[in-house]
Write an enzyme that holds these catalytic residues in place. Structure first.
Site, PDB file in Angstrom:
ATOM      1  N   TYR A  40     -55.219   9.351 -27.636  1.00 32.47           N
ATOM      2  CA  TYR A  40     -54.973  10.700 -28.083  1.00 32.47           C
ATOM      3  C   TYR A  40     -54.274  10.656 -29.407  1.00 32.47           C
ATOM      4  CZ  TYR A  40     -52.951  15.250 -28.887  1.00 32.47           C
ATOM      5  OH  TYR A  40     -52.486  16.706 -29.758  1.00 32.47           O
TER       6      TYR A  40
ATOM      7  N   GLU B 268     -56.848  17.458 -34.287  1.00 35.00           N
ATOM      8  CA  GLU B 268     -56.458  17.024 -33.144  1.00 35.00           C
ATOM      9  C   GLU B 268     -57.689  16.316 -32.606  1.00 35.00           C
ATOM     10  OE1 GLU B 268     -54.341  18.483 -28.969  1.00 35.00           O
ATOM     11  OE2 GLU B 268     -56.469  19.219 -29.072  1.00 35.00           O
TER      12      GLU B 268
END
Length: 404
Positions: free
Chosen positions: A119, A207
């Site tokens: 992530y 993101e």
């Protein structure tokens, strides 16, 4: 402003970011053609909506065993079949709410051999006035759940706008993601590319979830690849980026919010029953809070701004009334730059144009407050006057419950 995954990847690719090959498709025929161009052997058919959790989502009208909004297939024929099933159907995820969103476009992407999922995100930290990097080894999962259950697995650091990305930032990122060897160099290169894109395009959030490490193949080590990307931009900077503004998909937005943007109103639709019209973001938040304190829910956030005129107030009132969930309206105005009499004229004009079938409570204080109250009182409208914010919230909640 948000954009779709395929658009986000195209923007990032302009800055050299490594993304899988793929093509957007608005029809089944385009999906089939995209698969033929990619050539296989593995394809990913991705629903394009402005919401996360697509892979775990469910399509309305399909059985409980049906696949979600992201599907891995192994032939052109399967791409065609899945595109036929997905396009035009409503996809419900944990972020869309029960109403879901209709899938009007797909992204047909080449498959990837995934060794690890990570992530990575960049966002504006208002406390430090810097871009912050958030990284975790727990990619592919809801980052909120990771933060709640295993916060130690999330690493955050900031980038000084004066120096930009330096070598140690790449080392920090690699350490946070558990990377070594050549992947450390790739991490340094990637953070530089993402930061450049973030600043150049005035992004508010970037993101990447997941950021993957591909499986090593014969003669080639694993590579970092952006497998999914979610990007939002600062609306106030869009005038500098006509190319980005052109990517806006209004079908993904609430029509009331689109209408509000035409009048430069700060409006966000919510799920409550009491519409709010306030001048000033802080006062608008306080108004929403006190409505909840008295046991009700706000139907919207609406800041008409300090320079509101009659036309803007009229437009704001029309937008509130257009929401079928609104059972009462609280107007909370503290006149400073915006004069109470001008705002009162806007309220009266709007009600006379569109009518009013729900209780209306008005609280006016500040510049020309008495004149504003006089305009409201002499308008002939069925308006409940409030002395202060607490009094206004109590009265509108009581009036709505009485009407029900």
């Amino acid at each position: 402003m948000n954009i779709h995954e395929h658009q986000a990847k195209a923007v990032l690719a302009e800055f050299g970011v490594a993304v899988p090959r793929g093509f957007a498709a608005f029809t089944v025929a385009e999906a089939t053609a995209a698969a033929e161009k990619l050539g296989g052997p593995v394809f990913v058919v991705k629903s394009q909506i402005h919401a996360g959790g697509r892979g775990k989502g469910r399509f309305e009208g399909l059985g409980p065993d049906a696949k979600g909004g992201v599907r891995v297939v192994k032939s052109v024929a399967e791409v065609t079949a899945n595109a036929s099933e997905m396009l035009g159907r409503v996809l419900v995820t944990h972020q869309t709410g029960p109403k879901g969103k209709q899938v009007n476009r797909l992204y047909i992407e080449e498959g990837a051999a995934i060794a690890r999922e990570l992530y990575l995100s960049l966002l504006v930290d208002r406390e430090t006035s810097r871009v912050s990097v958030v990284a975790s080894t727990e990619g592919g999962m809801d980052i909120e759940e990771v933060a709640h259950s295993t916060p130690e697995k999330i690493v955050t650091f900031s980038i000084d706008p004066v120096t930009g990305v330096r070598g140690f930032h790449g080392l920090k990122l690699a350490a946070a993601l558990g990377l070594s060897g050549d992947l450390t160099k790739q991490a340094g290169k990637l953070i530089g590319q993402l930061y450049e894109a973030f600043v150049a395009k005035d992004m508010a959030m970037l993101e990447v979830n997941p950021l993957i490490v591909t499986a090593a193949s014969e003669g080639q080590e694993g590579q970092l690849r952006v497998l999914d990307a979610k990007v939002s931009f600062d609306d106030n900077a869009l005038f500098r980026h006509p190319d980005i503004k052109a990517l806006r998909d209004e079908s993904e937005e609430d029509p009331k919010e689109i209408e509000a943007s035409k009048y430069d109103l700060s409006y966000i639709a919510l799920d409550g029953q009491i519409g709010c019209m306030v001048n000033g973001a802080g006062l608008a938040m306080a108004t929403m809070d006190i409505i909840k304190l008295y046991g009700a829910e706000p139907a919207n956030f609406l800041d008409v701004g300090g320079g509101a005129d009659e036309a803007k107030v009229t437009a704001a009132f029309k937008i509130i009334i257009s929401d079928p969930n609104v059972k009462g309206i609280l107007v909370n105005i503290f006149g400073g730059i915006a004069r109470c009499d001008i705002l009162a004229q806007g309220v009266v004009a709007a009600v006379k144009q569109v009518g009013l079938n729900v209780p209306l409570v008005v609280r006016l204080e500040g510049t020309n407050a008495e004149l504003g109250k006089k305009i409201i009182n002499e308008s002939g409208l069925n308006v409940i006057a409030a002395n202060d914010l607490s009094d206004g919230a109590e009265k509108i909640v009581k009036a709505v419950r009485g009407a029900q």
